[in-house]
Design a protein around this motif. Structure first.
Motif, PDB file in Angstrom:
ATOM      1  N   GLY A  28       0.751  -1.237   0.000  1.00 52.96           N
ATOM      2  CA  GLY A  28       0.000   0.000   0.000  1.00 52.96           C
ATOM      3  C   GLY A  28       0.785   1.293   0.000  1.00 52.96           C
ATOM      4  N   ARG A  88       2.141   4.451  -2.141  1.00 54.68           N
ATOM      5  CA  ARG A  88       1.770   5.078  -3.405  1.00 54.68           C
ATOM      6  C   ARG A  88       2.851   4.831  -4.461  1.00 54.68           C
ATOM      7  NH1 ARG A  88       2.013  10.445  -1.721  1.00 54.68           N
ATOM      8  NH2 ARG A  88       2.426   9.689   0.366  1.00 54.68           N
ATOM      9  N   ASN A 141       4.270   6.794  -6.499  1.00 57.60           N
ATOM     10  CA  ASN A 141       5.356   7.761  -6.664  1.00 57.60           C
ATOM     11  C   ASN A 141       6.366   7.711  -5.516  1.00 57.60           C
ATOM     12  OD1 ASN A 141       3.970   8.943  -4.628  1.00 57.60           O
ATOM     13  ND2 ASN A 141       3.699  10.927  -5.607  1.00 57.60           N
ATOM     14  N   ASP A 146      13.765   6.676  -1.503  1.00 54.20           N
ATOM     15  CA  ASP A 146      13.383   7.834  -0.686  1.00 54.20           C
ATOM     16  C   ASP A 146      13.744   7.600   0.770  1.00 54.20           C
ATOM     17  OD1 ASP A 146      12.302   9.402  -2.657  1.00 54.20           O
ATOM     18  OD2 ASP A 146      10.318   8.495  -2.497  1.00 54.20           O
ATOM     19  N   THR A 181      10.477  11.091   4.651  1.00 51.11           N
ATOM     20  CA  THR A 181       9.446  11.682   3.802  1.00 51.11           C
ATOM     21  C   THR A 181       8.123  10.910   3.839  1.00 51.11           C
ATOM     22  OG1 THR A 181      10.087  10.398   1.861  1.00 51.11           O
ATOM     23  CG2 THR A 181      11.233  12.480   2.196  1.00 51.11           C
ATOM     24  N   ARG A 185      -9.414   2.522   6.673  1.00 48.12           N
ATOM     25  CA  ARG A 185      -9.134   1.535   5.651  1.00 48.12           C
ATOM     26  C   ARG A 185      -7.777   0.858   5.891  1.00 48.12           C
ATOM     27  NH1 ARG A 185     -11.664   0.957   0.716  1.00 48.12           N
ATOM     28  NH2 ARG A 185     -12.838   2.868   0.992  1.00 48.12           N
ATOM     29  N   MET A 217      -5.005  -1.469  -1.144  1.00 48.63           N
ATOM     30  CA  MET A 217      -4.792  -0.294  -0.297  1.00 48.63           C
ATOM     31  C   MET A 217      -4.549   0.964  -1.084  1.00 48.63           C
ATOM     32  SD  MET A 217      -3.784  -0.043   3.354  1.00 48.63           S
ATOM     33  CE  MET A 217      -2.228   0.718   3.351  1.00 48.63           C
ATOM     34  N   ALA A 239      -6.503   2.707  -2.470  1.00 45.37           N
ATOM     35  CA  ALA A 239      -7.561   3.680  -2.250  1.00 45.37           C
ATOM     36  C   ALA A 239      -7.179   4.699  -1.185  1.00 45.37           C
ATOM     37  CB  ALA A 239      -8.840   2.967  -1.840  1.00 45.37           C
ATOM     38  N   THR A 240      -6.266   4.372  -0.308  1.00 46.99           N
ATOM     39  CA  THR A 240      -5.880   5.321   0.733  1.00 46.99           C
ATOM     40  C   THR A 240      -5.177   6.532   0.151  1.00 46.99           C
ATOM     41  OG1 THR A 240      -3.859   4.097   0.999  1.00 46.99           O
ATOM     42  CG2 THR A 240      -5.609   3.649   2.586  1.00 46.99           C
ATOM     43  N   THR A 241      -4.787   6.441  -1.106  1.00 46.32           N
ATOM     44  CA  THR A 241      -4.035   7.557  -1.668  1.00 46.32           C
ATOM     45  C   THR A 241      -4.939   8.595  -2.301  1.00 46.32           C
ATOM     46  OG1 THR A 241      -3.877   6.527  -3.808  1.00 46.32           O
ATOM     47  CG2 THR A 241      -2.146   5.994  -2.235  1.00 46.32           C
ATOM     48  N   HIS A 299      -4.699  12.513  -2.142  1.00 47.64           N
ATOM     49  CA  HIS A 299      -3.736  13.311  -2.882  1.00 47.64           C
ATOM     50  C   HIS A 299      -4.156  13.433  -4.335  1.00 47.64           C
ATOM     51  CE1 HIS A 299      -1.111  13.258   0.513  1.00 47.64           C
ATOM     52  NE2 HIS A 299      -1.249  11.965   0.589  1.00 47.64           N
ATOM     53  N   SER A 324       0.379  15.629  -5.840  1.00 47.73           N
ATOM     54  CA  SER A 324       1.429  14.645  -6.088  1.00 47.73           C
ATOM     55  C   SER A 324       2.633  15.280  -6.776  1.00 47.73           C
ATOM     56  CB  SER A 324       0.887  13.457  -6.889  1.00 47.73           C
ATOM     57  OG  SER A 324       0.576  13.875  -8.177  1.00 47.73           O
ATOM     58  N   ILE A 328       4.479  16.689  -3.952  1.00 44.61           N
ATOM     59  CA  ILE A 328       5.125  15.618  -3.194  1.00 44.61           C
ATOM     60  C   ILE A 328       6.339  15.092  -3.946  1.00 44.61           C
ATOM     61  CG2 ILE A 328       4.824  13.207  -2.495  1.00 44.61           C
ATOM     62  CD1 ILE A 328       1.968  14.099  -1.641  1.00 44.61           C
ATOM     63  N   ARG A 329       6.188  14.953  -5.261  1.00 49.19           N
ATOM     64  CA  ARG A 329       7.299  14.434  -6.032  1.00 49.19           C
ATOM     65  C   ARG A 329       8.483  15.401  -5.950  1.00 49.19           C
ATOM     66  NH1 ARG A 329       5.023  13.463 -11.320  1.00 49.19           N
ATOM     67  NH2 ARG A 329       3.406  12.434 -10.131  1.00 49.19           N
ATOM     68  N   ARG A 369       9.127  17.492  -3.579  1.00 51.61           N
ATOM     69  CA  ARG A 369       9.681  17.409  -2.234  1.00 51.61           C
ATOM     70  C   ARG A 369      10.563  16.178  -2.100  1.00 51.61           C
ATOM     71  NH1 ARG A 369       7.445  13.848   1.872  1.00 51.61           N
ATOM     72  NH2 ARG A 369       5.369  14.528   1.242  1.00 51.61           N
ATOM     73  N   ARG A 370      10.066  15.071  -2.645  1.00 45.79           N
ATOM     74  CA  ARG A 370      10.838  13.834  -2.512  1.00 45.79           C
ATOM     75  C   ARG A 370      12.179  13.927  -3.218  1.00 45.79           C
ATOM     76  NH1 ARG A 370       7.934  10.244  -0.063  1.00 45.79           N
ATOM     77  NH2 ARG A 370       5.685  10.237  -0.327  1.00 45.79           N
ATOM     78  N   MET A 382      14.472  15.990  -1.206  1.00 45.60           N
ATOM     79  CA  MET A 382      15.043  15.295  -0.061  1.00 45.60           C
ATOM     80  C   MET A 382      16.124  14.319  -0.522  1.00 45.60           C
ATOM     81  SD  MET A 382      13.797  16.283   2.804  1.00 45.60           S
ATOM     82  CE  MET A 382      14.184  14.938   3.909  1.00 45.60           C
ATOM     83  N   ARG A 383      15.852  13.704  -1.674  1.00 43.13           N
ATOM     84  CA  ARG A 383      16.835  12.774  -2.208  1.00 43.13           C
ATOM     85  C   ARG A 383      18.109  13.537  -2.545  1.00 43.13           C
ATOM     86  NH1 ARG A 383      13.708   9.905  -6.746  1.00 43.13           N
ATOM     87  NH2 ARG A 383      11.955   9.842  -5.309  1.00 43.13           N
ATOM     88  N   ARG A 408       6.685  19.702   2.540  1.00 42.58           N
ATOM     89  CA  ARG A 408       5.852  18.490   2.625  1.00 42.58           C
ATOM     90  C   ARG A 408       4.391  18.809   2.364  1.00 42.58           C
ATOM     91  NH1 ARG A 408       8.354  14.646   6.937  1.00 42.58           N
ATOM     92  NH2 ARG A 408       6.546  13.443   6.411  1.00 42.58           N
TER      93      ARG A 408
END
Lengths: 257, 342
Positions: free
Chosen positions: A137, A139, A141, A146, A150, A184, B1, B3-5, B8, B13, B16-17, B19-20, B23-24, B342
């Motif tokens: 689960g 995402r 992306n 990472d 984060t 969920r 799972m 669906a939890t996303t 966003h 996204s 978020i991308r 930001r990621r 950070m990288r 973030r």
């Protein structure tokens, strides 16, 4: 439960003191493979302390712990991990400064030897963690490169559970696994706990929530003030009875165990 | 799972991308800055001294000073990465230099190098054991070691010094291999530095030990829960810095053939400064070997520049401190900024 089998984890007469504080008092417990144990109790009841002994973080002051009938002589997380005990805890388990892939294999990194020198096998680390983490689960992306810093709380929990499942373990200890999770995500975690049990693992599920655990567990162990006050099979008692025991602080149930 | 996303949307996204990847990038960001600053300083110093800074004689001196400092600083960066600090490295450096000079004439160069390294190992193990196994803060333990071994260094030479005359040095077998020999006109101490850089960079970033050391500095509790032997890892880091500092002492003693009670004084602070300038977080868990070398080069360059321009050399300490403060500020600011995205 087939009580003729050797318990996967057996605790005998376990005591643990931190100075004058008696954190665990005379605990006796037999836990078998294929069981889902609900470990419940109020804050400070000693649940986390007990599993910290099982996972090798604390050594008991007296009493003994046996893994599959063999007495544990040295308490160190390494021994517990080698036996196949995986602990999923609320606040520990992932290092924020490392990538998901590096966290996934921390302490048991796969290596490729070049001239006998062990180098991290990054390809294997990325692939294995990527496969697992995305079925649990995360995402799309999110990359396994990472940093864990984060990730959200739910994502962290997913990584920990995915990791616990990926390594061939015999015991999975889940310490409040559904805190900070959405409804969920919580259902997903509970389903996983069931599945692991059905695969023959011993699952120890720690929670405050008596109703949740009553639905989920085969057996419920209640702790209070560092002592075990009840150890009952789910069909022997209703969730309301269990809650009553906790509320009474274990005063009226000495015969329940 | 999946669906939890749903919380966003596409716009989120993208953020978020970004930001990621930020950070990288941040992992390598600080060492890049350190290398860039080193290059810019070199350019500025070359221009403002009409090229004197870049001439061969000066570069030989700067690279040697860099190499000696960098080898200590690389070791220090491992200890800092573990969330500890070793301020005794200047004294270990002196002990390494003295052991080498005292033994080389009688027992030969290789035996002297081996013994000096053993001394570094022992001091590192002493510090590491007390810190990791007895749980005493590293600042206190290594402050004590700093005094103990500085005191021993003074006692060893009384008011004098250990020295090996040049003619005698050149006659020894293998003498040239440890710093005073040359390689394309540069001291071979630079080669030793490159060797330390490659080996420790590989250990830190491509081997299990490095992964565990980073984990110990990042979150010791989590590392423990994964079966990492935190105390052993810390002990190892202290032993490595002991070996590094003693070896740097050997290189310096080998080149100048001289050591007295003040050899290596303040070097502990320079080494820490090089680490901070190079992008190591004093809180642990974040380090760069390449950045640390750039940090050592920056400090050595400033020192040389002040000498060339005839500015009061004492100003060096002030300039060094300014760099450290800027590096620390930059680090805090950029991290906060990246996390706010973030």
């Amino acid at each position: 439960m087939d009580n003729n089998k050797t318990p996967l984890i057996e605790v005998r007469n376990l005591n643990l003191s931190f100075g004058s504080f008696h954190a665990l008092k005379n605990i006796d417990l037999k836990l078998y493979g294929g069981e889902l144990i609900g470990l419940v109790g109020d804050n400070g009841a000693g649940k986390t302390t007990l599993i910290n002994v099982m996972s090798g973080v604390y050594a008991p002051t007296s009493g003994e712990v046996c893994f599959a009938g063999r007495k544990v002589e040295k308490f160190h997380p390494k021994q517990a991990i080698e036996f196949g005990i995986e602990t999923i805890q609320q606040s520990v388990g992932l290092c924020d400064n490392l990538s998901i892939a590096r966290n996934f294999f921390l302490g048991r990194e796969p290596v490729k030897r070049i001239l006998g020198i062990p180098f991290l096998d990054f390809k294997a680390m990325r692939k294995a963690s990527n496969d697992v983490v995305h079925t649990f689960g995360l995402r799309d992306n999110v990359s396994v490169d990472d940093e864990v810093a984060t990730l959200s709380g739910g994502e962290r929990q997913s990584v920990k559970i995915g990791r616990a499942v990926a390594f061939k373990n015999r015991v999975i200890i889940m310490d409040e696994p559904t805190n900070h999770l959405s409804v969920r995500e919580r259902e997903h975690v509970n389903e996983l706990a069931q599945q692991l049990k059905e695969q023959g693992l011993l699952v120890i599920y720690i929670t405050h929530d008596v109703y949740q655990v009553h639905r989920l567990a085969d057996r419920v162990v209640i702790m209070e003030n560092g002592a075990k006050v009840a150890d009952v099979r789910k069909d022997e008692m209703s969730a309301d009875d269990l809650e009553q025991i906790i509320r009474d602080g274990g005063r009226n149930c000495t015969d329940a165990a | 799972m999946t669906a939890t996303t749903t919380t966003h949307g596409p716009a989120d996204s993208v953020v978020i991308r970004t930001r990621r990847s930020l950070m990288r990038g941040l992992v390598h960001y600080r060492e890049t800055i350190a290398v860039l600053v080193a290059l810019v300083l070199t350019l500025v110093f070359a221009v403002t001294t009409n090229g004197v800074f870049l001439n061969h004689a000066n570069m030989v001196s700067v690279t040697h000073v860099t190499a000696v400092l960098a080898i200590i600083a690389i070791g220090q960066s491992l200890v800092i990465c573990a969330g500890e600090i070793d301020i005794s490295v200047g004294s270990i450096f002196a002990m390494g230099a003295m052991t080498f000079l005292a033994l080389a004439p009688e027992f030969g160069v290789f035996a002297a190098v081996g013994t000096a390294l053993l001394v570094g190992f022992m001091i590192g193990a002493f510090n590491g054991y007390l810190v990791a196994y007895l749980g005493i803060p590293s600042l206190i333990i290594t402050l004590s070691s700093l005094f103990i071994f500085r005191g021993i260094a003074y006692m060893l030479v009384q008011d004098g010094a250990l020295r090996i005359p040049l003619a005698e040095r050149l006659a020894m077998d293998g003498y040239l291999a440890f710093g005073s020999g040359t390689f394309f006109g540069f001291n071979n101490s630079v080669l030793w530095m490159l060797a330390f850089m490659v080996v420790l960079h590989l250990v830190m970033f491509t081997m299990p030990f490095g992964n565990r050391l980073l984990a110990v500095g990042g979150d010791a509790k989590s590392a423990t829960s994964r079966g990492v032997r935190v105390r052993r890892v810390k002990l190892t880091a202290f032993i490595v810095v002991g070996l590094c500092a003693a070896f740097a002492g050997i290189l310096e003693a080998n080149k100048v053939g001289y050591a007295d009670g003040t050899t290596g004084r303040l070097m502990e602070l320079e080494a820490i400064a090089a680490c901070v300038v190079g992008g190591c977080a004093l809180a642990g868990g974040r380090m760069s070997i390449i950045g640390t070398i750039a940090g050592a080069f920056i400090l050595a360059s400033i020192q040389s520049y002040l000498v060339i321009t005839g500015t009061t050399p004492q100003l060096y300490l002030v300039v060094m401190a300014t760099f450290v403060i800027c590096a620390a500020l930059l680090d805090a600011r950029v991290r906060q900024w990246a996390l706010r995205l973030r």
